[in-house]
Design a protein around this motif. Sequence first.
Motif, PDB file in Angstrom:
ATOM      1  N   PHE A  59      -1.902   6.489   3.097  1.00  0.00           N
ATOM      2  CA  PHE A  59      -2.142   5.894   1.780  1.00  0.00           C
ATOM      3  C   PHE A  59      -3.291   6.595   1.067  1.00  0.00           C
ATOM      4  CE2 PHE A  59      -4.366   2.514  -0.676  1.00  0.00           C
ATOM      5  CZ  PHE A  59      -3.396   2.304  -1.646  1.00  0.00           C
ATOM      6  N   SER A  60      -4.381   6.838   1.792  1.00  0.00           N
ATOM      7  CA  SER A  60      -5.539   7.498   1.190  1.00  0.00           C
ATOM      8  C   SER A  60      -5.236   8.956   0.846  1.00  0.00           C
ATOM      9  CB  SER A  60      -6.730   7.405   2.140  1.00  0.00           C
ATOM     10  OG  SER A  60      -7.863   8.046   1.610  1.00  0.00           O
ATOM     11  N   ASN A  61      -4.454   9.621   1.700  1.00  0.00           N
ATOM     12  CA  ASN A  61      -4.136  11.028   1.454  1.00  0.00           C
ATOM     13  C   ASN A  61      -3.134  11.234   0.327  1.00  0.00           C
ATOM     14  OD1 ASN A  61      -5.841  11.899   3.487  1.00  0.00           O
ATOM     15  ND2 ASN A  61      -4.243  11.859   5.050  1.00  0.00           N
ATOM     16  N   SER A  62      -2.491  10.149  -0.130  1.00  0.00           N
ATOM     17  CA  SER A  62      -1.548  10.269  -1.247  1.00  0.00           C
ATOM     18  C   SER A  62      -2.242  10.218  -2.597  1.00  0.00           C
ATOM     19  CB  SER A  62      -0.500   9.156  -1.162  1.00  0.00           C
ATOM     20  OG  SER A  62      -1.105   7.886  -1.338  1.00  0.00           O
ATOM     21  N   LEU A  63      -3.583  10.218  -2.566  1.00  0.00           N
ATOM     22  CA  LEU A  63      -4.352  10.195  -3.808  1.00  0.00           C
ATOM     23  C   LEU A  63      -4.062  11.445  -4.631  1.00  0.00           C
ATOM     24  CD1 LEU A  63      -6.683   8.850  -5.464  1.00  0.00           C
ATOM     25  CD2 LEU A  63      -8.248  10.287  -4.143  1.00  0.00           C
ATOM     26  N   LEU A  69       0.863  -1.185   0.000  1.00  0.00           N
ATOM     27  CA  LEU A  69       0.000   0.000   0.000  1.00  0.00           C
ATOM     28  C   LEU A  69       0.897   1.232   0.000  1.00  0.00           C
ATOM     29  CD1 LEU A  69      -2.559  -1.136   2.730  1.00  0.00           C
ATOM     30  CD2 LEU A  69      -2.898  -1.186   0.261  1.00  0.00           C
ATOM     31  N   PRO A  70       1.615   1.468  -1.084  1.00  0.00           N
ATOM     32  CA  PRO A  70       2.629   2.543  -1.097  1.00  0.00           C
ATOM     33  C   PRO A  70       1.981   3.917  -1.159  1.00  0.00           C
ATOM     34  CG  PRO A  70       2.457   1.574  -3.269  1.00  0.00           C
ATOM     35  CD  PRO A  70       1.537   0.779  -2.384  1.00  0.00           C
ATOM     36  N   THR A  71       2.564   4.854  -0.440  1.00  0.00           N
ATOM     37  CA  THR A  71       2.100   6.243  -0.501  1.00  0.00           C
ATOM     38  C   THR A  71       2.725   6.990  -1.674  1.00  0.00           C
ATOM     39  OG1 THR A  71       3.850   6.874   1.047  1.00  0.00           O
ATOM     40  CG2 THR A  71       1.694   6.343   1.980  1.00  0.00           C
ATOM     41  N   GLU A  72       3.816   6.466  -2.207  1.00  0.00           N
ATOM     42  CA  GLU A  72       4.477   7.065  -3.365  1.00  0.00           C
ATOM     43  C   GLU A  72       4.758   5.982  -4.393  1.00  0.00           C
ATOM     44  OE1 GLU A  72       7.968   9.044  -2.115  1.00  0.00           O
ATOM     45  OE2 GLU A  72       6.937  10.527  -0.865  1.00  0.00           O
ATOM     46  N   GLY A  73       4.499   6.291  -5.638  1.00  0.00           N
ATOM     47  CA  GLY A  73       4.752   5.331  -6.699  1.00  0.00           C
ATOM     48  C   GLY A  73       3.724   4.224  -6.697  1.00  0.00           C
ATOM     49  N   SER A  74       4.131   3.076  -7.205  1.00  0.00           N
ATOM     50  CA  SER A  74       3.228   1.932  -7.314  1.00  0.00           C
ATOM     51  C   SER A  74       3.870   0.729  -6.629  1.00  0.00           C
ATOM     52  CB  SER A  74       2.945   1.615  -8.789  1.00  0.00           C
ATOM     53  OG  SER A  74       4.170   1.338  -9.465  1.00  0.00           O
ATOM     54  N   VAL A  75       3.079  -0.334  -6.521  1.00  0.00           N
ATOM     55  CA  VAL A  75       3.576  -1.549  -5.890  1.00  0.00           C
ATOM     56  C   VAL A  75       4.615  -2.195  -6.788  1.00  0.00           C
ATOM     57  CG1 VAL A  75       2.918  -3.762  -4.901  1.00  0.00           C
ATOM     58  CG2 VAL A  75       1.325  -1.852  -4.838  1.00  0.00           C
ATOM     59  N   LEU A  76       5.725  -2.641  -6.190  1.00  0.00           N
ATOM     60  CA  LEU A  76       6.762  -3.291  -6.980  1.00  0.00           C
ATOM     61  C   LEU A  76       6.228  -4.589  -7.550  1.00  0.00           C
ATOM     62  CD1 LEU A  76       9.869  -2.782  -4.666  1.00  0.00           C
ATOM     63  CD2 LEU A  76       9.266  -1.512  -6.733  1.00  0.00           C
ATOM     64  N   TYR A 114      -1.838  13.067   8.723  1.00  0.00           N
ATOM     65  CA  TYR A 114      -1.057  12.215   7.837  1.00  0.00           C
ATOM     66  C   TYR A 114      -1.161  12.677   6.392  1.00  0.00           C
ATOM     67  CZ  TYR A 114      -1.905   9.673  12.119  1.00  0.00           C
ATOM     68  OH  TYR A 114      -2.013   9.346  13.443  1.00  0.00           O
ATOM     69  N   ALA A 115      -1.578  13.933   6.200  1.00  0.00           N
ATOM     70  CA  ALA A 115      -1.655  14.513   4.864  1.00  0.00           C
ATOM     71  C   ALA A 115      -0.260  14.965   4.439  1.00  0.00           C
ATOM     72  CB  ALA A 115      -2.627  15.681   4.844  1.00  0.00           C
ATOM     73  N   PRO A 116       0.046  14.903   3.154  1.00  0.00           N
ATOM     74  CA  PRO A 116       1.398  15.278   2.702  1.00  0.00           C
ATOM     75  C   PRO A 116       1.702  16.752   2.823  1.00  0.00           C
ATOM     76  CG  PRO A 116      -0.031  14.781   0.828  1.00  0.00           C
ATOM     77  CD  PRO A 116      -0.795  14.398   2.056  1.00  0.00           C
ATOM     78  N   GLU A 117       0.656  17.629   2.764  1.00  0.00           N
ATOM     79  CA  GLU A 117       0.944  19.064   2.803  1.00  0.00           C
ATOM     80  C   GLU A 117       1.379  19.483   4.198  1.00  0.00           C
ATOM     81  OE1 GLU A 117      -3.512  18.685   3.564  1.00  0.00           O
ATOM     82  OE2 GLU A 117      -2.061  17.911   2.114  1.00  0.00           O
ATOM     83  N   LYS A 118       2.222  20.492   4.270  1.00  0.00           N
ATOM     84  CA  LYS A 118       2.750  21.004   5.527  1.00  0.00           C
ATOM     85  C   LYS A 118       2.091  22.340   5.859  1.00  0.00           C
ATOM     86  CE  LYS A 118       5.684  17.657   6.011  1.00  0.00           C
ATOM     87  NZ  LYS A 118       5.542  16.667   7.094  1.00  0.00           N
ATOM     88  N   PRO A 119       1.889  22.615   7.154  1.00  0.00           N
ATOM     89  CA  PRO A 119       1.289  23.900   7.516  1.00  0.00           C
ATOM     90  C   PRO A 119       2.269  25.040   7.284  1.00  0.00           C
ATOM     91  CG  PRO A 119       1.975  22.708   9.477  1.00  0.00           C
ATOM     92  CD  PRO A 119       2.179  21.780   8.323  1.00  0.00           C
ATOM     93  N   PRO A 120       1.790  26.258   7.052  1.00  0.00           N
ATOM     94  CA  PRO A 120       2.684  27.404   6.882  1.00  0.00           C
ATOM     95  C   PRO A 120       3.543  27.616   8.121  1.00  0.00           C
ATOM     96  CG  PRO A 120       0.408  27.943   6.277  1.00  0.00           C
ATOM     97  CD  PRO A 120       0.371  26.609   6.932  1.00  0.00           C
TER      98      PRO A 120
END
Length: 789
Positions: free
Chosen positions: A303-307, A158-165, A373-379
Amino acid sequence: FSLKELHSIFPWLVESIFGSLDGIIVGWNLRCLQGRTNPTEYSVALDFLDPSGPMMKLVYKLQAEEYRYDFPVSYLPGPVKASIQEQVLPECSLYHNKVQFPSSGGLGLNLALNPFEYYMFYFAISLITQKNSPIAHHISPSNSAYFILVDTYLKCFLPTEGSVLPPPSSNPGGAIPSPTPRSPAVPFTSYGMHHTSLLKRHIAHQPSVNADPASQEIWRSETLLQIFVEMWLHHYSLEMYQKMQSPHVKLEVLHYRLSISSKHHGSPAQSSYQALHAYQESFKPTEEHVLVVRLLVKHLHAFSNSLKPEPLSPSAHSHTASPLEEFKRVVIPRFVQQKLYIFLQHCFGHWPLDASFRAVLEMWLSYLQPWRYAPEKPPQTAELLPRSVSEKWAAFIQENLLMYTKLFVGFLNRALRTDLVSPKNALMVFRVAKVFAQPNLAEMILKGEQLFLEPELVMPHRQHRLFMTPTLSGSFFSSWPPTITDASFKVKSHVYSLEGQDFQYKQMFGTEVRNLVLKLAQLICQAQQTAKSISDHSAETSASHSFFSWFKFTPSEMNGSYTGNDLDEIGQDSIKKTDEYLEKALEYLCQIFKLNEAQLTQMMMKCGTAQDENGKKQLPDCIESEDGLILTPLGRYQMINGLRRFEVQYQGDTELQPIRSYENATLVRLLFRLSSALNERFADQMDMLCSREDFVGRFCRYHLTNPHIIQKIRYSPVLKDRTNQNWGPRISLRFLASYRTLVSLLIMYFIASWFYIGPVGCTFIILLGYFLYAVIMTLFYEGWKPHEH
């Protein structure tokens, strides 16, 4: 080894690693294997079981040959086992086309699993079956090899980046054949015919399986997640399991059972009843189990937030979205939400009222905060301020409304029954209040409640709509524009799918829950006063331990009172932390529920006046009767939660107390006889001396009377006539039977011998020193508690 040999030893190898299903064989005991204690075995196990390690290569090699392995249905979670034994397939597609009778004609059903499924079934269920194995207290579950492997498998499949190997395979397309459909040996009614897996839905639009390698990546991802969820979160009653099924499926099952019952004259109905009651074992998840589920929840949020952001054109989305991206979109509502909600409800209702509940609490709070667990960072400018919850999370909050509201009420009921003076319990209340007090979160929860309570609009083209569990594609809502009414329908669909159509919703911001919050606020105030009282008492006790107290009895030792508390062993720092946690929790609760400051101030003043004139804690609530004080229900509640207590003291004749462990029994008896003889012989003379108003009278009263005994008696629920007892002046020599007193005297005589002072001279110095001390105490502290000697 040849493939046939590998096929034959594969089940033995899996059982040797993860242990047997009955728990007799422990296997490698991955849950207790840590790098700090066993570095070599730890690294070998992780390398061998790694997604790209030898074990998984063997799995993929056997997978290519379409081998099948039997997994006994009897070791599945209770509700699934009972459902299959009733000849009704569970809703999860994981079990479809896999149930069969054993070829040997034995009793019981088996699942025909491919190597990947078989391996993951054993890996997941080892967390449950091996829970009774001995675990050392110094082992941290989050550092075990099992915990690390769970994290590794989640990151790989369940990768957050890329695809499953892609799996290593000798096939050109790198595809893993899916299980061959098998006809079950008995007719089965399926709970989940209207739900198809993402893999099957994707393959339906593809010319062949090998044409799109992404189909294989989504198959492994979906299988892994389904196995983890089924094994770890599917342990509730069969009745609750059947309640979660959709309405038309339950109707189908009812028709099936009635038809079978008419043929067999009620025997299947009896077996159904037996199957329901066969699963009556109490499911008690361990703290390690909860920590692993929390790891799963946190990773699924990431994983869901990496959509990837959706394209502006809906038509473009339907043609370009990969199976993995579609899987990210539905992974939580489709696979996790329902079962995790029931799992948390079970834990909230059955977990002991102790500090170990912190693991369940943190898992719940992790699920409630996907934005963490969202990828964006707060200001950077807003780092010092509390981070506001973005409006983009409103849909998640509305679709998980019960997770926020009903479970919050469940936590309130737990908090009202716990001892908030304990720092660990106070910390849990603080954590929940802090999470719910995040800016904009309470407003979005309130908005979700308003949507749920919004009346249905009577529109001709909508009267036929039923509240059902949403399908994977979300097609329930695709034919209507995203209006407020559709949002309301989504919230109601969520609530009714989890709790049923007859569910009576209790508003989080309604009057009933607000009263519970006010009760909690009152308990917080009382706990703060109790902690302050304990802190003050500890300070007084430590200050009274002077140099002279080492050589004589302290008052608490003589009257046998118990003034200790669990916090005495923790220390002043923990008491301060308790006060800080409770103060901040009260502040957060005021922010969430907009509590009236005047009402809170009045409540705190009421708690502040809960001390008597001496600054001590009030007695528990009780009524006075002919037999003494009787506790009311409120008084019993106060005592159970440590809010108030009686000062338990010995209130009889101090000379008749049981012989203590620090006293010499022979000396106690001899000195009691001597004291009794002296008191009987000189009783009149002592009465006459103590009745004088001059210095001699005060000096005698200081040593021979105890005028405060009546005041002490009122702090305990004793008989009223006890308070009328009056102990006259008397001599008490029992203090000389104490080993501490005897050792102190020996030390004094030994030190005196260094200065060439004999026993007679040393005795004279001791008596003279005490006489001067007694004169000073008589002059300045006449009202002080006498020493009774």
